[in-house]
Scaffold this motif. Structure first.
Motif, mmCIF file in Angstrom:
data_model
loop_
_atom_site.group_PDB
_atom_site.id
_atom_site.type_symbol
_atom_site.label_atom_id
_atom_site.label_comp_id
_atom_site.label_asym_id
_atom_site.label_seq_id
_atom_site.Cartn_x
_atom_site.Cartn_y
_atom_site.Cartn_z
ATOM 1 N N ARG A 112 35.591 17.752 71.122
ATOM 2 C CA ARG A 112 36.868 17.143 70.768
ATOM 3 C C ARG A 112 38.015 18.031 71.229
ATOM 4 N NH1 ARG A 112 36.215 11.769 69.235
ATOM 5 N NH2 ARG A 112 34.190 11.607 68.188
ATOM 6 N N VAL A 113 38.990 17.412 71.887
ATOM 7 C CA VAL A 113 40.139 18.165 72.382
ATOM 8 C C VAL A 113 41.380 17.772 71.583
ATOM 9 C CG1 VAL A 113 39.127 18.264 74.681
ATOM 10 C CG2 VAL A 113 40.774 16.477 74.151
ATOM 11 N N ARG A 114 42.404 18.558 71.736
ATOM 12 C CA ARG A 114 43.663 18.299 71.037
ATOM 13 C C ARG A 114 44.203 16.930 71.435
ATOM 14 N NH1 ARG A 114 47.806 21.731 72.838
ATOM 15 N NH2 ARG A 114 46.719 21.733 74.838
ATOM 16 N N SER A 115 44.873 16.271 70.503
ATOM 17 C CA SER A 115 45.401 14.945 70.799
ATOM 18 C C SER A 115 46.700 14.721 70.034
ATOM 19 C CB SER A 115 44.390 13.859 70.411
ATOM 20 O OG SER A 115 44.206 13.818 69.013
ATOM 21 N N VAL A 116 47.410 13.679 70.451
ATOM 22 C CA VAL A 116 48.641 13.272 69.783
ATOM 23 C C VAL A 116 48.629 11.753 69.698
ATOM 24 C CG1 VAL A 116 49.952 13.171 71.938
ATOM 25 C CG2 VAL A 116 51.159 13.482 69.779
ATOM 26 N N GLY A 117 49.148 11.199 68.608
ATOM 27 C CA GLY A 117 49.199 9.757 68.455
ATOM 28 C C GLY A 117 50.144 9.131 69.465
ATOM 29 N N MET A 118 49.737 8.001 70.033
ATOM 30 C CA MET A 118 50.567 7.328 71.017
ATOM 31 C C MET A 118 51.811 6.753 70.341
ATOM 32 S SD MET A 118 49.468 4.316 73.646
ATOM 33 C CE MET A 118 49.463 3.034 72.400
ATOM 34 N N PRO A 119 52.988 6.908 70.935
ATOM 35 C CA PRO A 119 54.214 6.340 70.354
ATOM 36 C C PRO A 119 54.068 4.832 70.130
ATOM 37 C CG PRO A 119 54.757 7.827 72.148
ATOM 38 C CD PRO A 119 53.265 7.667 72.168
ATOM 39 N N GLY A 120 54.398 4.391 68.927
ATOM 40 C CA GLY A 120 54.273 2.988 68.582
ATOM 41 C C GLY A 120 52.882 2.577 68.163
ATOM 42 N N TYR A 121 51.913 3.513 68.274
ATOM 43 C CA TYR A 121 50.526 3.196 67.925
ATOM 44 C C TYR A 121 49.878 4.511 67.501
ATOM 45 C CZ TYR A 121 46.259 0.321 68.378
ATOM 46 O OH TYR A 121 45.119 -0.395 68.152
ATOM 47 N N ARG A 122 50.355 5.050 66.384
ATOM 48 C CA ARG A 122 50.004 6.420 65.996
ATOM 49 C C ARG A 122 48.512 6.609 65.735
ATOM 50 N NH1 ARG A 122 53.737 9.403 67.796
ATOM 51 N NH2 ARG A 122 52.907 11.078 66.492
ATOM 52 N N SER A 123 47.806 5.525 65.418
ATOM 53 C CA SER A 123 46.376 5.657 65.130
ATOM 54 C C SER A 123 45.528 5.769 66.385
ATOM 55 C CB SER A 123 45.900 4.453 64.301
ATOM 56 O OG SER A 123 46.055 3.250 65.038
ATOM 57 N N PHE A 124 46.160 5.679 67.568
ATOM 58 C CA PHE A 124 45.430 5.781 68.829
ATOM 59 C C PHE A 124 45.724 7.142 69.445
ATOM 60 C CE2 PHE A 124 44.493 5.241 73.265
ATOM 61 C CZ PHE A 124 43.409 4.382 73.286
ATOM 62 N N PRO A 125 44.779 8.095 69.384
ATOM 63 C CA PRO A 125 45.042 9.444 69.885
ATOM 64 C C PRO A 125 44.941 9.546 71.406
ATOM 65 C CG PRO A 125 42.813 9.334 68.999
ATOM 66 C CD PRO A 125 43.445 7.981 68.756
ATOM 67 N N ILE A 126 45.864 10.282 71.994
ATOM 68 C CA ILE A 126 45.846 10.564 73.435
ATOM 69 C C ILE A 126 45.452 12.021 73.626
ATOM 70 C CG2 ILE A 126 47.242 10.713 75.537
ATOM 71 C CD1 ILE A 126 49.011 8.543 74.399
ATOM 72 N N GLY A 127 44.424 12.264 74.416
ATOM 73 C CA GLY A 127 43.969 13.631 74.661
ATOM 74 C C GLY A 127 44.981 14.426 75.460
ATOM 75 N N LEU A 128 45.147 15.685 75.082
ATOM 76 C CA LEU A 128 46.089 16.580 75.745
ATOM 77 C C LEU A 128 45.346 17.573 76.634
ATOM 78 C CD1 LEU A 128 48.363 17.362 72.663
ATOM 79 C CD2 LEU A 128 48.849 15.766 74.535
#
Length: 370
Positions: A54-70
């Protein structure tokens, strides 16, 4: 083979990318390949005995429950330790770029699976980034050894971006799960009181899925709308479709029963690269109505295995559903022929093609170059 899969989404997220990767992992393991998954966190560190980094992630703007890998050094370190024969990039856009760089540094070939129309996604959310995204996606896929696309529409889209070496690779179906025998008269009765036709949508409740389009059939006499799924647009849709039954997220046998208990399945969004729910409905013995755009163009033979509507003219969606409502024989014929059409699309067969044809081709190409 030793296969490292770097994916933009994985369990516990429920979406097309995550579900496809899950099936790929399961079938590769059954075929005795060694697999490593690299995915955005948070989430379990193993799946069916396969390690998941698992890598660091941030919630997508407007869809916080969908993590985007950094960008994360864990990608490079985990691939170094695993020593893959090839790297599989699942719907690469952000984390996939990191995986591509790591693969190039290791000197191993890459297979990228195009699965998400990110530019179309941006347009649905009113983001003026579609041209920038298209350039990014085109550049990324031009750098991999082989790109797999799920439909002819996707192939045309990437070809227009200058991507070469494109190959069709479709999705499998859990045919032991999605089957007409799963139909539940009790569930159908609960939805319809036995006096209406259950017309349903299955999938994420997000703006890009355009589920609000179901409003054009909501007031058809004899129709009960059923919406299966969850997502950030659920509350808005419940206000927009006040007479619909919202089941929430369903999985496994409950999901299969919901599909099979519908009288008609409607997919509403026109930015689908494939549209897995269409063929799951077809496998469940349910007549399908889908937009004449994107992936459904390959999955629905109009008048034979389903009906297509014009997404620019929603009256055609209403007309399709009304036609099914008025013609029981048409419903049965479409459902029966569609069921036959998807009868051989097992995940074992589809992932076997992935490994034996596409993985093998890039490995042979790398060996010849060496």
């Amino acid at each position: 083979m030793r296969v490292a899969i770097v994916t933009e989404s994985f369990l516990p997220q429920v979406n097309g990318v995550s579900n496809t990767v899950r099936h790929v992992v399961d079938e590769l393991v059954d075929a005795h390949h060694e697999v490593l998954v690299v995915a955005p966190g948070p989430g379990p560190a193993h799946h069916a005995g396969v390690p998941v980094v698992r890598v660091r992630s941030v919630g997508m703007p407007g869809y916080r429950s969908f993590p985007i890998g950094l960008p994360d050094t864990a990608v490079r370190h985990s691939l170094d330790r695993f020593g893959p024969d090839l790297v599989h990039l699942a719907s690469p856009i952000a984390l996939g770029v990191v995986g591509l760089r790591a693969a190039r540094r290791l000197g191993v070939p890459t297979v990228a699976v195009y699965q998400t129309d990110i530019a179309g996604f941006a347009r649905q959310y009113g983001l003026r980034a579609d041209l920038v995204v298209d350039r990014w996606v085109g550049r990324l896929h031009r750098r991999v050894d082989r790109t797999l696309v799920p439909s002819t529409a996707s192939m045309d889209q990437l070809a227009a971006l200058g991507v070469r070496d494109l190959h069709l690779w479709r999705r499998g179906i859990a045919l032991d799960l999605f089957d007409p025998s799963r139909r539940s008269p009790t569930l159908h009765q609960q939805w319809t009181d036995g006096s209406r036709m259950a017309v349903g949508y299955v999938g994420r409740l997000a703006h890009e899925k355009q589920v609000h389009r179901l409003a054009v059939v909501a007031n058809l006499p004899g129709v009960q709308l059923v919406v299966v799924g969850d997502g950030p647009a659920r509350q808005e849709l419940q206000r927009h479709l006040p007479g619909a039954v919202f089941t929430g997220m369903l999985r496994d046998a409950e999901l299969a029963a919901a599909y099979a208990s519908l009288d008609a399945f409607v997919h509403t969004g026109d930015s689908e690269t494939f549209c897995q729910t269409v063929q799951e409905a077809q496998a469940s013995g349910v007549p399908v109505v889908a937009p004449a755009a994107g992936g459904p163009l390959d999955l629905v033979d109009p008048g034979r295995t389903g009906l297509l509507f014009d997404p620019t003219e929603l009256a055609t969606l209403r007309d399709c559903v009304a036609k099914l409502l008025a013609t029981p024989g048409l419903r049965r014929g479409l459902a029966d022929r569609a069921r036959v059409a998807v009868a051989d699309r097992t995940w074992a067969r589809v992932v076997g093609e992935l490994a034996d044809v596409h993985y093998r081709a890039v490995l042979d190409g790398a060996a010849a170059a060496a």
